[in-house]
Design a protein around this motif. Structure first.
Motif, PDB file in Angstrom:
ATOM      1  N   LEU A   1       0.227  10.991 -10.500  1.00 18.32           N
ATOM      2  CA  LEU A   1      -0.844  11.977 -10.626  1.00 18.32           C
ATOM      3  C   LEU A   1      -0.338  13.410 -10.534  1.00 18.32           C
ATOM      4  CD1 LEU A   1      -3.831  12.251 -11.120  1.00 18.32           C
ATOM      5  CD2 LEU A   1      -4.243  12.101  -8.684  1.00 18.32           C
ATOM      6  N   ARG A   2       0.646  13.650  -9.676  1.00 21.37           N
ATOM      7  CA  ARG A   2       1.057  15.043  -9.468  1.00 21.37           C
ATOM      8  C   ARG A   2       2.259  15.478 -10.272  1.00 21.37           C
ATOM      9  NH1 ARG A   2       0.648  17.079  -3.354  1.00 21.37           N
ATOM     10  NH2 ARG A   2       1.556  18.907  -4.322  1.00 21.37           N
ATOM     11  N   TYR A   3       3.161  14.544 -10.539  1.00 18.22           N
ATOM     12  CA  TYR A   3       4.432  14.982 -11.107  1.00 18.22           C
ATOM     13  C   TYR A   3       4.720  14.452 -12.506  1.00 18.22           C
ATOM     14  CZ  TYR A   3       5.047  16.414  -6.323  1.00 18.22           C
ATOM     15  OH  TYR A   3       4.850  16.996  -5.107  1.00 18.22           O
ATOM     16  N   ALA A   4       4.004  13.406 -12.924  1.00 18.62           N
ATOM     17  CA  ALA A   4       4.324  12.835 -14.235  1.00 18.62           C
ATOM     18  C   ALA A   4       3.438  13.429 -15.320  1.00 18.62           C
ATOM     19  CB  ALA A   4       4.159  11.314 -14.202  1.00 18.62           C
ATOM     20  N   LYS A   5       3.919  13.323 -16.536  1.00 24.49           N
ATOM     21  CA  LYS A   5       3.174  13.757 -17.710  1.00 24.49           C
ATOM     22  C   LYS A   5       1.807  13.067 -17.752  1.00 24.49           C
ATOM     23  CE  LYS A   5       4.182  13.274 -22.638  1.00 24.49           C
ATOM     24  NZ  LYS A   5       5.333  13.125 -23.564  1.00 24.49           N
ATOM     25  N   LEU A   6       1.802  11.777 -17.422  1.00 22.07           N
ATOM     26  CA  LEU A   6       0.560  11.008 -17.451  1.00 22.07           C
ATOM     27  C   LEU A   6      -0.495  11.608 -16.520  1.00 22.07           C
ATOM     28  CD1 LEU A   6      -0.995   8.525 -18.435  1.00 22.07           C
ATOM     29  CD2 LEU A   6       0.056   7.211 -16.600  1.00 22.07           C
ATOM     30  N   GLY A   7      -0.048  12.093 -15.352  1.00 20.22           N
ATOM     31  CA  GLY A   7      -0.980  12.681 -14.398  1.00 20.22           C
ATOM     32  C   GLY A   7      -1.655  13.915 -14.968  1.00 20.22           C
ATOM     33  N   ASN A   8      -0.874  14.714 -15.688  1.00 15.81           N
ATOM     34  CA  ASN A   8      -1.423  15.895 -16.345  1.00 15.81           C
ATOM     35  C   ASN A   8      -2.510  15.481 -17.329  1.00 15.81           C
ATOM     36  OD1 ASN A   8      -1.112  18.713 -16.305  1.00 15.81           O
ATOM     37  ND2 ASN A   8      -0.168  18.673 -18.324  1.00 15.81           N
ATOM     38  N   TRP A   9      -2.250  14.397 -18.038  1.00 12.36           N
ATOM     39  CA  TRP A   9      -3.229  13.900 -19.013  1.00 12.36           C
ATOM     40  C   TRP A   9      -4.477  13.405 -18.304  1.00 12.36           C
ATOM     41  CZ3 TRP A   9      -0.096  10.583 -23.092  1.00 12.36           C
ATOM     42  CH2 TRP A   9       0.799  11.431 -23.754  1.00 12.36           C
TER      43      TRP A   9
ATOM     44  N   PHE B   1       0.830  -1.205   0.000  1.00 11.19           N
ATOM     45  CA  PHE B   1       0.000   0.000   0.000  1.00 11.19           C
ATOM     46  C   PHE B   1       0.866   1.258   0.000  1.00 11.19           C
ATOM     47  CE2 PHE B   1      -2.905   2.978   2.472  1.00 11.19           C
ATOM     48  CZ  PHE B   1      -3.658   3.302   1.362  1.00 11.19           C
ATOM     49  N   VAL B   2       1.910   1.256   0.839  1.00  9.45           N
ATOM     50  CA  VAL B   2       2.786   2.429   0.914  1.00  9.45           C
ATOM     51  C   VAL B   2       3.484   2.649  -0.434  1.00  9.45           C
ATOM     52  CG1 VAL B   2       4.885   3.379   1.964  1.00  9.45           C
ATOM     53  CG2 VAL B   2       3.153   2.294   3.400  1.00  9.45           C
ATOM     54  N   GLY B   3       4.040   1.587  -0.980  1.00 11.44           N
ATOM     55  CA  GLY B   3       4.764   1.700  -2.248  1.00 11.44           C
ATOM     56  C   GLY B   3       3.859   2.159  -3.382  1.00 11.44           C
ATOM     57  N   LEU B   4       2.697   1.528  -3.483  1.00 11.02           N
ATOM     58  CA  LEU B   4       1.774   1.891  -4.554  1.00 11.02           C
ATOM     59  C   LEU B   4       1.239   3.310  -4.374  1.00 11.02           C
ATOM     60  CD1 LEU B   4      -0.135  -1.513  -4.863  1.00 11.02           C
ATOM     61  CD2 LEU B   4       1.321  -0.467  -6.617  1.00 11.02           C
ATOM     62  N   SER B   5       1.066   3.713  -3.105  1.00  8.85           N
ATOM     63  CA  SER B   5       0.614   5.090  -2.847  1.00  8.85           C
ATOM     64  C   SER B   5       1.639   6.092  -3.354  1.00  8.85           C
ATOM     65  CB  SER B   5       0.405   5.327  -1.352  1.00  8.85           C
ATOM     66  OG  SER B   5      -0.624   4.517  -0.866  1.00  8.85           O
ATOM     67  N   LEU B   6       2.915   5.834  -3.038  1.00 13.93           N
ATOM     68  CA  LEU B   6       3.966   6.755  -3.475  1.00 13.93           C
ATOM     69  C   LEU B   6       3.990   6.837  -5.004  1.00 13.93           C
ATOM     70  CD1 LEU B   6       6.839   5.858  -0.973  1.00 13.93           C
ATOM     71  CD2 LEU B   6       5.410   7.921  -1.019  1.00 13.93           C
TER      72      LEU B   6
ATOM     73  N   GLU C   1       4.042  18.607 -22.851  1.00 13.40           N
ATOM     74  CA  GLU C   1       4.654  18.934 -21.571  1.00 13.40           C
ATOM     75  C   GLU C   1       6.183  18.842 -21.644  1.00 13.40           C
ATOM     76  OE1 GLU C   1       2.302  16.728 -22.118  1.00 13.40           O
ATOM     77  OE2 GLU C   1       0.582  17.144 -20.829  1.00 13.40           O
ATOM     78  N   PRO C   2       6.873  19.855 -21.088  1.00 10.17           N
ATOM     79  CA  PRO C   2       8.322  19.719 -20.964  1.00 10.17           C
ATOM     80  C   PRO C   2       8.631  18.713 -19.850  1.00 10.17           C
ATOM     81  CG  PRO C   2       7.601  21.767 -19.951  1.00 10.17           C
ATOM     82  CD  PRO C   2       6.378  21.138 -20.565  1.00 10.17           C
ATOM     83  N   VAL C   3       9.472  17.720 -20.128  1.00 16.66           N
ATOM     84  CA  VAL C   3       9.744  16.704 -19.114  1.00 16.66           C
ATOM     85  C   VAL C   3      11.242  16.499 -18.929  1.00 16.66           C
ATOM     86  CG1 VAL C   3       7.602  15.423 -19.464  1.00 16.66           C
ATOM     87  CG2 VAL C   3       9.600  14.870 -20.839  1.00 16.66           C
TER      88      VAL C   3
ATOM     89  N   GLY D   1       8.878   7.991 -20.965  1.00 13.13           N
ATOM     90  CA  GLY D   1       7.620   8.063 -21.708  1.00 13.13           C
ATOM     91  C   GLY D   1       6.555   8.841 -20.955  1.00 13.13           C
ATOM     92  N   VAL D   2       5.345   8.250 -20.866  1.00 14.83           N
ATOM     93  CA  VAL D   2       4.259   8.976 -20.187  1.00 14.83           C
ATOM     94  C   VAL D   2       4.507   9.093 -18.688  1.00 14.83           C
ATOM     95  CG1 VAL D   2       2.484   8.417 -21.873  1.00 14.83           C
ATOM     96  CG2 VAL D   2       2.861   6.884 -19.949  1.00 14.83           C
ATOM     97  N   PHE D   3       5.453   8.279 -18.168  1.00 16.20           N
ATOM     98  CA  PHE D   3       5.751   8.355 -16.740  1.00 16.20           C
ATOM     99  C   PHE D   3       6.849   9.371 -16.422  1.00 16.20           C
ATOM    100  CE2 PHE D   3       3.985   4.098 -17.375  1.00 16.20           C
ATOM    101  CZ  PHE D   3       2.920   4.154 -16.488  1.00 16.20           C
ATOM    102  N   ALA D   4       7.331  10.062 -17.441  1.00 17.27           N
ATOM    103  CA  ALA D   4       8.412  11.018 -17.233  1.00 17.27           C
ATOM    104  C   ALA D   4       7.932  12.173 -16.353  1.00 17.27           C
ATOM    105  CB  ALA D   4       8.886  11.553 -18.575  1.00 17.27           C
ATOM    106  N   PRO D   5       8.790  12.625 -15.431  1.00 15.63           N
ATOM    107  CA  PRO D   5       8.393  13.729 -14.553  1.00 15.63           C
ATOM    108  C   PRO D   5       8.344  15.056 -15.310  1.00 15.63           C
ATOM    109  CG  PRO D   5      10.658  13.106 -14.129  1.00 15.63           C
ATOM    110  CD  PRO D   5      10.123  12.108 -15.114  1.00 15.63           C
ATOM    111  N   LEU D   6       7.317  15.836 -15.046  1.00 10.96           N
ATOM    112  CA  LEU D   6       7.203  17.157 -15.648  1.00 10.96           C
ATOM    113  C   LEU D   6       8.360  18.029 -15.159  1.00 10.96           C
ATOM    114  CD1 LEU D   6       3.408  17.845 -15.010  1.00 10.96           C
ATOM    115  CD2 LEU D   6       4.468  17.214 -17.179  1.00 10.96           C
ATOM    116  N   ASP D   7       8.874  18.840 -16.065  1.00 13.33           N
ATOM    117  CA  ASP D   7       9.872  19.826 -15.667  1.00 13.33           C
ATOM    118  C   ASP D   7       9.109  21.042 -15.149  1.00 13.33           C
ATOM    119  OD1 ASP D   7      11.869  21.645 -15.386  1.00 13.33           O
ATOM    120  OD2 ASP D   7      12.882  21.108 -17.264  1.00 13.33           O
TER     121      ASP D   7
END
Lengths: 326, 258
Positions: free
Chosen positions: A189-197, A178-183, B104-106, B112-118
């Motif tokens: 959701l907050r920091y990756a490109k995918l989260g923005n999408w 749970f801890v690992g998956l939460s992190l 998005e700038p990363v 890929g899609v998991f790359a951290p946003l800059d």
């Protein structure tokens, strides 16, 4: 953003109000019954928490993208049942059986996702039907009888349901999951490109598509993820209690959605918070546990759970209105 | 210089010929208004150019190169940015995140899609952009789009198109649902966009706006282009009668003669 403004927006955020509510609840339960915060009781709560919490993480991402999944409780029941049938009747190696169980979850999630995105039926209807199909399948293949789960010690049992002691607290490895998956979920959701999408799709799907975001593919993968997490949680649970029941997880879908929205994720999509979901999961777990401890009659306790959830949602709605006005 | 040329574009939906035949060109730094009643084929035309669906027949040229546009991504990569009525921004995302949505700038691109946003780059670029396009009201790049007014949202959407150095910016009813002052703001912005060298295809119902910002007017009726005139050569009443179809034949002759 100036510091003062940031602080006030933090205080107004739904995660924060959930956290306050959670602390208040803990205090109430702790005062009402001294055993509530005893190591044994905390260990008990922590044993259950990850199983629903893990599903809630997937559900948060899915809800943020504007869809939801009512079939998670049924998948929670079916996945371990299939694994155990393969092992006991099919003489399949436990590792292979677990993999097959997870692949089944991938298939269920993919079917949900494909029907929702490609045929355009609302996820409510699609996953409600899937709930019936999956639960029905679990009942049929077991003829309604629970199976004895895998209980020989070994790598997979340790991996999914091993336990360890810290002082007088006893924790299961599922807590690490749970801890690992939460992190991971927070990161995505907050920091990756995918989260923005994901947020953009839930907030305004057409806008996201117009910017070249593959909205359908993202949604399908999130349905698969949610289903796999539900299956994983079911396996963890079955290993922990050494039984795989075809009716395990009944009603979990609503409990999980309650955890997510109580944490502050919008049911309408666009706004999701993993931290809120973690607080929501902790809160619902401790409500269920605390209510029993302080002596509310068992048959009445859903009344209390419902009232507390409603109170949380009203609080969020009022805060939201306030924020919009200022 | 010619930026976009459409030749004999056709599109049917079942037995409905939404676009019978459309040909026109768009020059660099030009604002062309696309006018027409509901169902005239304006939407179909811009959806074909912006890649929402592909055309049945006809050719599209970008800077003289023949291209095929099969997706919105294709159109964006060719420098064609479309701003739809109110569907351009995600209200729950910040201005900065909206500006770079889909681009998005990363860091660590290989993820890929998991790359951290800059995030630093995202915020800085967004702030610089907000400053450059002269949205003077000091908008915070971290502010959620849901807190902005309709005019501010249009301006953000248009500046996003400018930022990616779009050759052609298609504005679909940009002043719909806006107040008077905000409408003026957006129209002023369209002029700035032209001054910066971008070409604009403006779809609108409001003929008055057309005369304020457009260089040329194209009128569509029933899936066809029925008139094409420079703003200087025509007036409001004439254009209105072409749109509604009154005395169309005479005007068509006039147009063809030119």
């Amino acid at each position: 953003m100036p510091v003062g403004k940031r602080r006030s927006s933090l205080i107004r955020s739904p995660q924060f109000s959930s956290l306050i509510m959670f602390i208040v609840l803990l205090a109430v339960f702790a005062i009402a019954d001294a055993n509530f915060l005893s190591p044994l009781n905390i260990s008990n709560m922590m044993a259950f928490l990850p199983e629903l919490g893990i599903i809630a993480l997937g559900m948060t991402l899915l809800l943020t993208a504007g869809e939801f999944d009512l079939s998670v409780g049924a998948v929670f029941g079916l996945a371990p049942v299939v694994v155990m049938l393969l092992v006991q009747n099919g003489q399949v190696d436990i590792g292979v059986a677990l993999l097959a169980g997870l692949l089944l979850c991938v298939a269920i999630g993919a079917i949900n996702g494909l029907i929702v995105t490609k045929i355009g039926i609302s996820s409510f209807l699609v996953t409600l039907s899937m709930l019936l199909v999956v639960r029905g399948a679990a009942l049929y293949i077991t003829q309604g009888f629970p199976l004895k789960s895998w209980d020989q010690p070994g790598f997979f049992v340790t991996l999914l349901a091993g336990s360890f002691n810290i002082g007088s607290f006893r924790f299961y490895t599922s807590l690490w999951w749970f801890v690992g998956l939460s992190l991971l979920a927070i990161y995505v959701l907050r920091y990756a490109k995918l989260g923005n999408w994901i947020s953009a799709i839930g907030s305004n799907r057409n806008a996201a598509v117009a910017r070249g975001v593959p909205a359908d593919a993202v949604k399908i993968w999130l349905f698969i993820l949610t289903s796999v997490l539900a299956g994983l949680a079911g396996m963890i649970s079955a290993f922990r209690i050494s039984a795989a029941s075809p009716v395990a997880g009944t009603g979990y879908e609503l409990e999980v959605i309650a955890m997510v929205v109580v944490g502050g994720t919008a049911l309408t999509g666009g706004r999701g918070t993993i931290l809120g979901t973690i607080v929501g999961a902790l809160m619902l777990r401790s409500i269920r546990n605390g209510i029993v401890l302080i002596g509310v009659p068992g048959l009445a306790y859903n009344i209390f759970v419902g009232v507390i959830i409603l109170a949380m949602l009203i609080l969020h709605a009022l805060l939201q209105k306030n924020a919009a006005r200022s | 210089m010619e930026v976009l040329r459409l030749q004999n574009l056709q599109k049917s939906f079942g037995s409905v010929r939404a676009l019978k035949s459309a040909s026109f060109t768009l020059d660099e730094g030009e604002v062309v208004a696309l006018l027409g009643d509901n169902g005239a084929g304006k939407s179909t035309l811009i959806k074909a150019i912006s890649g929402v669906f592909s055309i049945d027949r006809g050719e599209i040229y970008v800077r003289g190169q023949k291209v095929s546009i099969r997706s919105t991504r294709d159109a964006m990569d060719l420098g064609i940015e479309t701003i739809h009525q109110d569907t351009s921004l995600a209200p729950d995302l910040s201005i900065a995140r909206n500006l770079f949505l889909g681009r998005e700038p990363v860091n660590l691109k290989w993820l890929g899609v998991f790359a951290p946003l800059d995030l630093a780059k995202l915020r800085d670029a967004a702030s610089a952009l907000l400053k450059r396009v002269g949205i003077s009201k000091k908008l915070d790049a971290d502010a959620l789009v849901s807190t902005l007014s309709g005019g501010e949202r249009q301006s953000i959407a248009i500046s996003r198109a400018m930022q990616f150095a779009a050759k052609v910016i298609i504005l679909d009813e940009p002043t719909n649902n806006l107040g008077v002052e905000e409408t003026h703001g957006v129209l002023r912005f369209v002029k700035e966009v032209r001054a910066a060298g971008h070409s604009v295809l403006l779809i609108t119902h409001n003929i008055h706006h057309v005369f304020q910002v457009a260089d040329r007017i194209i009128v569509m009726r029933r899936g066809e282009i029925v008139a094409e005139q420079t703003v200087a050569d025509t007036d409001l009443l004439t254009v209105e009668s072409i749109i509604t179809g009154a005395d169309m034949s005479a005007l068509l002759k006039e147009t063809r003669a030119k």
